[in-house]
Design a protein around this motif. Structure first.
Motif, mmCIF file in Angstrom:
data_model
loop_
_atom_site.group_PDB
_atom_site.id
_atom_site.type_symbol
_atom_site.label_atom_id
_atom_site.label_comp_id
_atom_site.label_asym_id
_atom_site.label_seq_id
_atom_site.Cartn_x
_atom_site.Cartn_y
_atom_site.Cartn_z
ATOM 1 N N MET A 27 -3.254 -36.350 31.186
ATOM 2 C CA MET A 27 -3.144 -35.959 32.595
ATOM 3 C C MET A 27 -3.628 -34.537 32.826
ATOM 4 S SD MET A 27 -2.459 -36.434 35.711
ATOM 5 C CE MET A 27 -1.362 -37.679 36.370
ATOM 6 N N ALA A 28 -3.236 -33.604 31.934
ATOM 7 C CA ALA A 28 -3.584 -32.198 32.169
ATOM 8 C C ALA A 28 -5.100 -32.016 32.169
ATOM 9 C CB ALA A 28 -2.952 -31.309 31.101
ATOM 10 N N GLU A 47 -12.273 -36.078 24.048
ATOM 11 C CA GLU A 47 -10.970 -36.669 23.732
ATOM 12 C C GLU A 47 -11.059 -37.269 22.329
ATOM 13 O OE1 GLU A 47 -7.677 -37.262 24.789
ATOM 14 O OE2 GLU A 47 -7.745 -38.342 22.897
ATOM 15 N N LYS A 48 -10.142 -36.873 21.464
ATOM 16 C CA LYS A 48 -10.219 -37.328 20.062
ATOM 17 C C LYS A 48 -9.951 -38.821 19.928
ATOM 18 C CE LYS A 48 -5.437 -35.955 18.881
ATOM 19 N NZ LYS A 48 -4.808 -37.256 18.797
ATOM 20 N N SER A 56 0.431 -39.241 28.125
ATOM 21 C CA SER A 56 0.166 -39.578 29.527
ATOM 22 C C SER A 56 0.244 -41.064 29.848
ATOM 23 C CB SER A 56 -1.186 -38.994 29.964
ATOM 24 O OG SER A 56 -1.092 -37.585 29.947
ATOM 25 N N ASN A 59 4.858 -42.148 29.203
ATOM 26 C CA ASN A 59 5.987 -41.545 29.921
ATOM 27 C C ASN A 59 6.635 -42.552 30.870
ATOM 28 O OD1 ASN A 59 4.860 -41.018 32.795
ATOM 29 N ND2 ASN A 59 3.242 -40.351 31.406
ATOM 30 N N TRP A 60 7.684 -42.109 31.521
ATOM 31 C CA TRP A 60 8.469 -43.021 32.364
ATOM 32 C C TRP A 60 7.890 -43.201 33.773
ATOM 33 C CZ3 TRP A 60 13.732 -40.170 31.172
ATOM 34 C CH2 TRP A 60 14.037 -40.368 29.816
ATOM 35 N N TRP A 62 8.029 -40.978 36.313
ATOM 36 C CA TRP A 62 8.774 -40.320 37.387
ATOM 37 C C TRP A 62 7.943 -39.161 37.924
ATOM 38 C CZ3 TRP A 62 14.572 -40.539 37.965
ATOM 39 C CH2 TRP A 62 15.096 -41.674 37.351
ATOM 40 N N ALA A 185 -12.529 -32.138 19.352
ATOM 41 C CA ALA A 185 -12.981 -30.744 19.286
ATOM 42 C C ALA A 185 -12.427 -30.168 17.990
ATOM 43 C CB ALA A 185 -12.455 -29.975 20.483
ATOM 44 N N GLY A 396 7.797 -32.372 29.144
ATOM 45 C CA GLY A 396 8.403 -33.588 29.676
ATOM 46 C C GLY A 396 8.203 -33.774 31.170
ATOM 47 N N HIS A 397 7.369 -32.924 31.821
ATOM 48 C CA HIS A 397 7.194 -33.034 33.282
ATOM 49 C C HIS A 397 5.746 -33.243 33.695
ATOM 50 C CE1 HIS A 397 10.167 -29.423 32.869
ATOM 51 N NE2 HIS A 397 10.721 -30.545 32.460
ATOM 52 N N GLY A 398 4.857 -33.319 32.723
ATOM 53 C CA GLY A 398 3.447 -33.168 33.043
ATOM 54 C C GLY A 398 2.780 -34.343 33.728
ATOM 55 N N PHE A 399 3.401 -35.503 33.695
ATOM 56 C CA PHE A 399 2.786 -36.615 34.416
ATOM 57 C C PHE A 399 2.964 -36.392 35.924
ATOM 58 C CE2 PHE A 399 3.025 -40.905 36.311
ATOM 59 C CZ PHE A 399 1.736 -41.320 36.031
ATOM 60 N N GLY A 400 4.190 -36.156 36.336
ATOM 61 C CA GLY A 400 4.472 -35.988 37.771
ATOM 62 C C GLY A 400 3.789 -34.768 38.359
HETATM 63 C C1 FAD Z 1 8.778 -40.846 26.557
HETATM 64 C C2 FAD Z 1 8.242 -39.858 27.545
HETATM 65 C C3 FAD Z 1 8.709 -39.889 28.857
HETATM 66 C C4 FAD Z 1 8.211 -38.989 29.797
HETATM 67 N N1 FAD Z 1 8.561 -39.145 31.118
HETATM 68 C C5 FAD Z 1 7.964 -38.385 32.055
HETATM 69 C C6 FAD Z 1 8.184 -38.642 33.438
HETATM 70 O O1 FAD Z 1 8.872 -39.578 33.822
HETATM 71 N N2 FAD Z 1 7.583 -37.816 34.345
HETATM 72 C C7 FAD Z 1 6.776 -36.772 33.953
HETATM 73 O O2 FAD Z 1 6.301 -36.049 34.816
HETATM 74 N N3 FAD Z 1 6.492 -36.563 32.649
HETATM 75 C C8 FAD Z 1 7.057 -37.336 31.698
HETATM 76 N N4 FAD Z 1 6.769 -37.143 30.378
HETATM 77 C C9 FAD Z 1 5.878 -36.036 30.008
HETATM 78 C C10 FAD Z 1 4.421 -36.322 30.305
HETATM 79 O O3 FAD Z 1 4.043 -37.581 29.805
HETATM 80 C C11 FAD Z 1 3.582 -35.220 29.670
HETATM 81 O O4 FAD Z 1 4.068 -33.942 30.054
HETATM 82 C C12 FAD Z 1 2.118 -35.306 30.092
HETATM 83 O O5 FAD Z 1 1.623 -36.601 29.949
HETATM 84 C C13 FAD Z 1 1.327 -34.321 29.257
HETATM 85 O O6 FAD Z 1 -0.037 -34.518 29.519
HETATM 86 P P1 FAD Z 1 -1.088 -33.767 28.617
HETATM 87 O O7 FAD Z 1 -2.412 -34.082 29.159
HETATM 88 O O8 FAD Z 1 -0.657 -32.329 28.478
HETATM 89 O O9 FAD Z 1 -0.870 -34.398 27.152
HETATM 90 P P2 FAD Z 1 -1.328 -35.815 26.574
HETATM 91 O O10 FAD Z 1 -1.170 -36.904 27.535
HETATM 92 O O11 FAD Z 1 -0.616 -35.972 25.273
HETATM 93 O O12 FAD Z 1 -2.869 -35.633 26.337
HETATM 94 C C14 FAD Z 1 -3.412 -34.745 25.386
HETATM 95 C C15 FAD Z 1 -4.694 -35.363 24.860
HETATM 96 O O13 FAD Z 1 -5.408 -34.415 24.116
HETATM 97 C C16 FAD Z 1 -6.063 -35.084 23.064
HETATM 98 N N5 FAD Z 1 -6.411 -34.081 22.034
HETATM 99 C C17 FAD Z 1 -5.577 -33.300 21.332
HETATM 100 N N6 FAD Z 1 -6.252 -32.495 20.512
HETATM 101 C C18 FAD Z 1 -7.570 -32.755 20.695
HETATM 102 C C19 FAD Z 1 -8.757 -32.244 20.127
HETATM 103 N N7 FAD Z 1 -8.758 -31.278 19.206
HETATM 104 N N8 FAD Z 1 -9.944 -32.753 20.555
HETATM 105 C C20 FAD Z 1 -9.961 -33.726 21.508
HETATM 106 N N9 FAD Z 1 -8.854 -34.262 22.069
HETATM 107 C C21 FAD Z 1 -7.672 -33.765 21.677
HETATM 108 C C22 FAD Z 1 -5.036 -36.105 22.608
HETATM 109 O O14 FAD Z 1 -5.622 -37.159 21.897
HETATM 110 C C23 FAD Z 1 -4.432 -36.530 23.925
HETATM 111 O O15 FAD Z 1 -5.026 -37.706 24.443
HETATM 112 C C24 FAD Z 1 7.257 -38.006 29.405
HETATM 113 C C25 FAD Z 1 6.788 -37.980 28.085
HETATM 114 C C26 FAD Z 1 7.243 -38.907 27.160
HETATM 115 C C27 FAD Z 1 6.689 -38.893 25.773
#
Ligand code: FAD
Length: 442
Positions: A27-28, A47-48, A56, A59-60, A62, A185, A396-400
């Motif tokens: 998501m980020a 994306e690796k 992403s 998660n739940w 929310w 990367a 734990g908040h990054g989807f919303g």
């Molecule tokens: C069980 C669970 C429940 C949750 N419930 C909620 C909720 O209800 N509401 C909410 O808002 N948030 C929730 N969260 C948190 C939310 O899912 C995360 O905060 C959010 O998805 C983080 O997004 P991100 O892009 O930072 O990380 P990610 O989704 O983990 O994405 C990071 C990506 O980077 C890639 N990557 C890493 N290193 C490299 C590299 N060197 N080269 C290329 N690619 C790379 C990975 O493969 C990965 O796909 C929950 C999380 C979990 C696990």
């Protein structure tokens, strides 16, 4: 086992350069790439593994302002407004519905916390309403438990993690973003102290800006460049059920179990506060910084020593630009769900809602939740490496809040006026001696 996340096709050609390279297709990263492309930047996402393969899609779903740390409330408010338009804007289903969310409890301490939080949140204009025991009973029809009270946030909602980020990624591609999956990367390219691109496993991409949005792996990637990024992971088990009668259209958090209605007529179920802390080298090295979080959460934690010690994101691993990196060894962080937690969640659900008797867990999965010590993300430039930006540590908040996190990251990269005050999210708070205080609302 992963949730059934929608697939997105990679672009066929490997570009030599772009304005911005985004590391990470969660998501980020995807939300930032989408916002950058809307404003005219050329962007490559590397994306690796696959889009939304890690947190992403696990998660739940929310999307809430309720119980958000006041420092990130403006971002959460902006995100909910943004979610509301995304289906129409993307021309695809993200699953977002503004259904409201309810928290119910028997504990007075919870009610006191929500009451205190509500006083702050109302100053921000958030609609949050305390519920009496009787109001809980009338709003939670069919719920067999006797709640002491609760809190209701009618303007919050839920979305489908398996759909939302893939939909954003396809929309980003339509705006010209190049997506490279199975393309890790390995390290940053730096010339005269400035970021000049990224070395990937498939070659170099030149860029004057790089956004590290690697979720749980961000700390490992940044450490490789001598940058300290405080981040710890806890494994959480979740599952979704077979289709079942609608006891809610939104989400309900009930002390020990959370449920969220899905578009397919089932529920995504989580075990609130229960997680597994895996013992890792970096976990041990950062124990002091995470001590306060640990004290708050330890009642719900179990401990394990396993594979993560040697090859997970908190392992002590070294690599070079021309050798296979840890990101290629684990394309998707896919921890085993804990079967006993799935059973426990299902049992609690059916005991709470007898009308759900007979539902089954259709699929369960583990997910690593990455957190910072103060439980708010870093969305920031890095002063010591001009051209480097971070959007990670969403705690734990990054989807919303992700859609708004993407806007802020794009603002910072392009030098546009920030959509919210970026100070709380600055990276330097992790290295300049700032007292990170207690973690905010977890
Ligand atoms: C069980 C669970 C429940 C949750 N419930 C909620 C909720 O209800 N509401 C909410 O808002 N948030 C929730 N969260 C948190 C939310 O899912 C995360 O905060 C959010 O998805 C983080 O997004 P991100 O892009 O930072 O990380 P990610 O989704 O983990 O994405 C990071 C990506 O980077 C890639 N990557 C890493 N290193 C490299 C590299 N060197 N080269 C290329 N690619 C790379 C990975 O493969 C990965 O796909 C929950 C999380 C979990 C696990």
């Amino acid at each position: 086992m992963s949730p059934p996340v929608g697939r997105v096709a990679s672009n066929p050609d490997f570009p030599k350069s772009a304005d911005v390279v985004v590391l990470g297709g969660g998501m980020a990263g995807v939300a930032a790439a989408y916002e950058l492309a809307r404003r005219g930047s050329s962007v490559v996402i590397v994306e690796k593994g696959t889009i939304a393969g890690e947190q992403s899609s696990r998660n739940w779903g929310w999307c809430r302002q309720q119980n958000r740390d006041p420092r990130e409330l403006p971002l959460a408010q902006l995100a909910v407004r943004r979610w509301e338009n995304l289906n129409a804007e993307l021309g695809e289903e993200t699953g977002f519905r503004r259904t409201g969310l309810i928290y119910a409890t028997t504990r007075k301490a919870d009610l006191d916390t929500w009451e205190r939080w509500g006083r702050i949140a109302r100053d921000f204009g958030v609609d949050t309403r305390m519920l009496t025991s009787a109001e809980c009973s009338s709003m939670l029809k069919g719920n067999s438990r006797q709640w002491g009270g609760g809190v209701y946030s009618p303007t919050d909602g839920r979305a489908e993690p398996e759909l939302a980020v893939p939909a954003l990624a396809r929309a980003a591609q339509r705006l010209g973003v190049v997506l490279l999956q199975n393309c890790a990367a390995r390290e940053l390219d730096v010339e005269a102290g400035r970021i000049s691109g990224v070395v990937t496993e498939k070659g170099r991409i030149r860029a004057s800006a790089v956004l590290v949005a690697g979720g749980a792996w961000s700390g490992m990637f940044l450490r490789h460049h001598g940058l300290r990024f405080l981040q710890a992971c806890v494994k959480s088990t979740s599952f979704y059920t077979t289709a079942a009668p609608a006891v809610t259209e939104g989400g309900i958090a009930m002390q020990d179990v959370t449920m969220r209605r899905r578009l397919d007529g089932g529920y995504t179920v989580g075990l609130s506060g229960l997680g597994q802390l895996q013992i890792t080298p970096y976990g041990l090295l950062q124990a002091r910084e995470f001590w306060r979080t640990f004290q708050i959460r330890r009642k719900g934690l179990t401990f394990a020593l396993g594979r993560q010690f040697f090859e997970g994101p908190e392992a002590l691993t070294r690599w070079k630009a021309d050798s296979i990196s840890p990101f290629e060894r684990i394309r998707t962080l896919d921890p085993e769900p804990d079967a006993h937690l799935v059973k426990r969640g299902l049992d609690r659900l059916v005991a709470t809602y007898p009308v759900l008797a007979g539902i089954r867990a259709a699929q369960s999965w583990g997910g690593m939740v990455d957190s910072t010590p103060d439980a708010i993300p870093v969305i920031s430039s890095v002063a010591s490496r001009p051209g480097l930006f971070i959007s990670a540590g969403y705690s734990g908040h990054g989807f919303g809040i992700g859609p708004a996190g993407g806007m802020l990251a794009a603002d910072l990269i392009r030098g546009d006026k920030p959509c919210v005050d970026p100070k709380p999210f600055r990276y330097e708070r992790m290295i300049d001696g700032t007292d990170l205080g207690k973690p905010g609302m977890l």
